[in-house]
Design a protein around this motif. Structure first.
Motif, PDB file in Angstrom:
ATOM      1  N   ARG A   1      11.665   0.498  26.622  1.00 39.97           N
ATOM      2  CA  ARG A   1      11.008   1.746  26.488  1.00 39.97           C
ATOM      3  C   ARG A   1       9.468   1.965  26.207  1.00 39.97           C
ATOM      4  NH1 ARG A   1      15.349   4.077  22.754  1.00 39.97           N
ATOM      5  NH2 ARG A   1      14.427   3.078  21.085  1.00 39.97           N
TER       6      ARG A   1
ATOM      7  N   GLY B   1      15.770  -2.814  29.635  1.00 42.88           N
ATOM      8  CA  GLY B   1      15.356  -3.708  28.376  1.00 42.88           C
ATOM      9  C   GLY B   1      16.147  -5.072  28.687  1.00 42.88           C
TER      10      GLY B   1
ATOM     11  N   PHE C   1      14.788  -2.309  24.841  1.00 41.33           N
ATOM     12  CA  PHE C   1      15.269  -1.277  25.427  1.00 41.33           C
ATOM     13  C   PHE C   1      14.403  -0.785  26.777  1.00 41.33           C
ATOM     14  CE2 PHE C   1      15.916  -0.784  20.846  1.00 41.33           C
ATOM     15  CZ  PHE C   1      17.403  -0.713  21.001  1.00 41.33           C
TER      16      PHE C   1
ATOM     17  N   ALA D   1       4.776  -1.972  29.220  1.00 41.24           N
ATOM     18  CA  ALA D   1       5.133  -0.986  28.459  1.00 41.24           C
ATOM     19  C   ALA D   1       3.985  -0.367  27.801  1.00 41.24           C
ATOM     20  CB  ALA D   1       5.837  -1.278  27.027  1.00 41.24           C
TER      21      ALA D   1
ATOM     22  N   HIS E   1       2.135   6.141  30.430  1.00 41.63           N
ATOM     23  CA  HIS E   1       3.470   6.698  30.733  1.00 41.63           C
ATOM     24  C   HIS E   1       3.600   8.468  30.456  1.00 41.63           C
ATOM     25  CE1 HIS E   1       3.783   2.253  30.531  1.00 41.63           C
ATOM     26  NE2 HIS E   1       4.807   2.263  31.361  1.00 41.63           N
TER      27      HIS E   1
ATOM     28  N   TRP F   1      14.957  11.186  31.024  1.00 41.29           N
ATOM     29  CA  TRP F   1      14.289   9.695  30.928  1.00 41.29           C
ATOM     30  C   TRP F   1      14.220   9.214  32.307  1.00 41.29           C
ATOM     31  CZ3 TRP F   1      11.854   6.668  27.444  1.00 41.29           C
ATOM     32  CH2 TRP F   1      11.923   7.087  26.376  1.00 41.29           C
TER      33      TRP F   1
ATOM     34  N   LYS G   1      10.364  11.155  31.717  1.00 41.33           N
ATOM     35  CA  LYS G   1      10.161  10.780  30.499  1.00 41.33           C
ATOM     36  C   LYS G   1      10.081   9.127  30.651  1.00 41.33           C
ATOM     37  CE  LYS G   1      11.291  10.767  25.605  1.00 41.33           C
ATOM     38  NZ  LYS G   1      12.005  11.633  24.834  1.00 41.33           N
ATOM     39  N   GLY G   2       8.775   8.521  30.535  1.00 42.20           N
ATOM     40  CA  GLY G   2       8.704   7.185  30.330  1.00 42.20           C
ATOM     41  C   GLY G   2       8.376   6.400  31.817  1.00 42.20           C
TER      42      GLY G   2
ATOM     43  N   ASP H   1      10.801  -1.865  20.999  1.00 43.37           N
ATOM     44  CA  ASP H   1      11.492  -0.737  21.861  1.00 43.37           C
ATOM     45  C   ASP H   1      11.166  -1.238  23.211  1.00 43.37           C
ATOM     46  OD1 ASP H   1      11.891   0.920  19.955  1.00 43.37           O
ATOM     47  OD2 ASP H   1      10.225   2.167  19.882  1.00 43.37           O
ATOM     48  N   ALA H   2       9.940  -1.786  23.537  1.00 34.18           N
ATOM     49  CA  ALA H   2       9.555  -2.383  24.927  1.00 34.18           C
ATOM     50  C   ALA H   2      10.898  -3.410  25.432  1.00 34.18           C
ATOM     51  CB  ALA H   2       8.305  -2.722  24.998  1.00 34.18           C
TER      52      ALA H   2
ATOM     53  N   LEU I   1      15.601   2.821  32.480  1.00 35.37           N
ATOM     54  CA  LEU I   1      14.674   2.014  31.568  1.00 35.37           C
ATOM     55  C   LEU I   1      15.653   0.653  31.794  1.00 35.37           C
ATOM     56  CD1 LEU I   1      14.058   3.944  28.380  1.00 35.37           C
ATOM     57  CD2 LEU I   1      12.671   3.531  30.398  1.00 35.37           C
TER      58      LEU I   1
END
Ligand code: SF4
Ligand code: SF4
Length: 675
Positions: free
Chosen positions: A282, A115, A280, A134, A74, A110, A58-59, A276-277, A113
């Motif tokens: 994401r 951030g 974190f 992102a 993604h 996940w 995920k991601g 989010d990007a 990540l």
């Protein structure tokens, strides 16, 4: 109190927003299959960086942005890539497009990540890179790559940052619910944008039909320099240019950009994606989508993974396909009918509208225009829809462009107001598509002309060089003859010496060509040639994407096919190397290949012994001329039928080769005649 301005035109259609606002955002969950189109944004489609059979987290990035105006893609959940193929997608054209298909494993695992909670330490380039990586594209509907829009350049000051919380289109409530439930995340995203753009002022514009959203954002923004601006509800206040005029009184010039008047505009959903990007790490893998209409029992707003099939999402809202007369992506004004419920949710899917026949009946047949002028009165772009309708009917594209067709935001207000039920906006959409296609064709024709002229120049250059060489050879022969006549070796005949040299050269060539490449050489050559072809095709694909050419899809198919061929060629070579050459691989009836080739050449010569060399040369010339004519005919057909560029280029190259051969053959015949 900030002064509110008004824009020209606008309408007040029934809002129908309450149906989807009676409950909180629902999680749509993980569907068994995710279908992710490579193009979910304006610009070049992303290029896959995963292979079929590969497990993804995920991601994890599964497709990279191949150019500046593009964004990566993604994986929305963990699973296995089961296909990279053309699938039906939600697009007004109804055509399929290349997608990555992921079978999810339910673990939702996940990828790592990273951030930057201390984003204030980053410079603007680093922040833009995070936003770009992102995969964020405008979530208000257009899907323009956000990092491109935010890259203002050092000499363009941003006076006003406008955050669009208007959501003026009937039925859609995705932004409204986001503002009610996640105001803190929106404000955090806006602060990141402030740090990036350093605007003189920041305004969040919201229509006065969203009091809960206004209250929630006002609380979240308390103590900051972000101003929440409420203004009267009118469609289409959410259009970028219309919102800028409402909040600042500035009009973006025809054909211009908001930055031309010192403004940057972003949607509230995009602000959350940026938050989010940056904080974190994401990527954009989900969005809020409104599911509403009389054909669903439980309308509402869903947090849905990108790539989720609409049929899966609809089933969660109690969908009754039997009562749904058409499925619309977007709202009733600017949305379009999707071809099938098995198409995926993408980054720009803000609403799925499933009305029944009573709710949104099929439009009645159009009548003749009565020149009432209603369309002009409601047009928010101050266009002349009635005139544009005439020009569109007559395909007078130049006049349409002079009447600023491309400033039409396709809001549909003119069609809604027209008492003759003329689907005006559909004429404008179709005309825009035709004009863009004509522009692309013109560019292609221009490129073809430039290639043709370059080829002609090359042919003339080569012919001049050949003529020069011939003259030099003739002069040298004359000088040798003179030298021999004056005092050279009386035994040496210069003509005979030239004939001997030519014979020796021919014999050497025959000896060289008699050696046939063995199997291994053939396989290696196939690998090298296919690899070179793949590199060329990839370079052309890249160029087409950079140019925004509509050849990109065809070239993508060509690249995919060539990759498969390369893989097959490499496999064949590998198999051969592992198995080793057969014992008699290099023999022919017990002879070595060189001897066999010499034997074949001798047999052919014996067969041709009765034909004189001049006749043979004439025959060869005739055959070449026939081939040239056929190739020219084929080239002409290809050009008129709009074949792919690579086919036209290959035919042009063949014509050049044949012309050169014919020229050499004619020269040889002339020389033989002189002799
Ligand atoms: S609103 Fe319709 S009928 Fe009236 S002028 Fe425009 S196109 Fe004609
Ligand atoms: S669709 Fe275009 S022409 Fe019609 S009202 Fe909207 S902006 Fe004006």
């Amino acid at each position: 109190m900030r002064k509110i301005f008004d824009f020209h035109g606008g309408i007040h259609p029934p809002e129908n927003k309450e149906q989807s606002l009676h409950c909180a955002i629902r999680d749509a969950g993980i569907p068994p299959v995710l279908v992710l189109p490579l193009s979910q944004h304006i610009g070049a489609p992303a290029s896959p960086v995963v292979a079929v059979g590969e497990r993804v987290l995920k991601g994890q990035m599964i497709a990279a942005a191949p150019g500046f105006v593009s964004v990566p893609l993604h994986a929305p959940s963990s699973g296995t890539v089961t296909a990279i193929e053309d699938r039906l997608i939600a697009h007004p054209s109804g055509l399929p497009a290349r997608c990555i298909v992921i079978e999810t494993d339910g673990r939702d695992e996940w990828a790592e990540l990273r951030g930057a909670p201390d984003y204030a330490e980053l410079d603007s380039q680093d922040l833009l890179a995070m936003i770009r990586q992102a995969g964020i594209a405008g979530m208000g509907g257009a899907g323009f790559p956000t990092a491109v829009k935010l890259a203002t350049g050092p000499d363009r000051a941003v006076e006003t940052l406008v955050i669009n919380g208007t959501e003026c289109e009937p039925y859609i409530t995705a932004d409204d619910i986001l503002m009610r439930e996640r105001p803190g995340r929106i404000i955090e995203g806006v602060k990141i944008l402030q740090h990036l753009l350093q605007p003189g002022e920041t305004l969040i514009g919201i229509e006065d039909n969203k009091p809960e959203a206004i209250a929630a954002l006002s609380t979240a923004a308390a103590g900051s320099d972000i101003e929440i601006v409420k203004f009267p509800t009118k469609y289409p206040s959410g259009g970028e240019k219309q919102l800028i005029e409402i909040l600042t009184g500035k009009q973006v010039p025809a054909g211009g950009l908001p930055l031309d008047v010192g403004v940057i505009c972003q949607n509230v959903g995009t602000a959350v994606a940026i938050q989010d990007a940056v904080l974190f790490g994401r990527p954009l893998i989900s969005r809020i989508t409104t599911v509403t209409g009389a054909a669903v029992d439980k309308p509402g707003n869903f947090e849905v993974l990108l790539g989720t099939l609409m049929s899966y999402l609809l089933s969660q809202a109690g969908y009754h396909p039997e009562s749904n007369n058409r499925l619309i992506m977007g709202g009733p004004m600017m949305g379009f009918t999707v071809p099938d419920a098995n198409v995926p949710i993408v980054k720009t899917t803000n609403c799925l509208l499933s009305p029944d026949e009573t709710e949104l009946p099929a439009p009645p047949p159009a009548q003749a225009c009565i020149r009432c002028g209603m369309c002009e009165q409601v047009c928010p772009a101050s266009l002349l829809p009635q005139q544009m309708f005439w020009f569109a009917q007559g395909k007078e594209f130049e006049k349409l462009e002079q009447h600023n067709l491309f400033d039409c935001i396709e809001c549909g207000a003119c069609s809604w107001a027209c008492p003759s039920n003329i689907p005006l906006v559909q004429y404008y959409r179709a005309s825009k598509a035709e004009i863009l296609q004509l522009r692309a064709e013109h560019t292609r024709a221009e490129q073809s002309r430039l290639r043709f002229e370059a080829r002609q120049e090359r042919i003339e250059r080569e012919a001049a060089a050949r003529a020069e060489k011939r003259a030099a050879r003739k002069k040298a022969a004359e000088q040798r003859a003179q030298a021999a006549a004056i005092g050279g070796d009386g035994d040496e005949d210069p003509i005979q010496a030239a004939i001997d040299r030519a014979k020796a050269k021919k014999a050497a060539q025959q000896a060289g060509s008699a050696r046939q490449p063995d199997k291994r050489e053939q396989l290696e050559k196939a690998v090298l040639t296919t690899r070179k072809r793949l590199e060329t095709a990839e370079a052309k694909l890249q160029q087409a994407r950079d140019d925004g050419s509509d050849l990109a899809d065809a070239l993508q198919m060509c690249v995919d096919k060539t990759r498969v061929k390369l893989s097959a060629a490499e496999q064949a070579l590998n198999d051969y190397l592992q198995a080793g050459p057969p014992a008699e691989a290099n023999t022919h009836d017990g002879l070595d290949p060189a001897a066999a080739a010499i034997a074949r050449a001798k047999a052919a010569r014996a067969e041709d012994a009765t034909t004189s060399p001049t006749d043979k040369a004439r025959k060869q010339l005739e055959s070449l001329e026939q081939r040239l004519q056929k190739t020219r005919d084929r080239l002409s057909e290809s050009r008129s039928s709009g074949d792919e560029e690579k086919i036209i280029e290959a035919l042009e190259a063949t014509v050049v080769r044949l012309e050169e051969k014919i020229s050499a053959s004619r020269e040889a015949l002339t020389t033989a005649g002189e002799a």
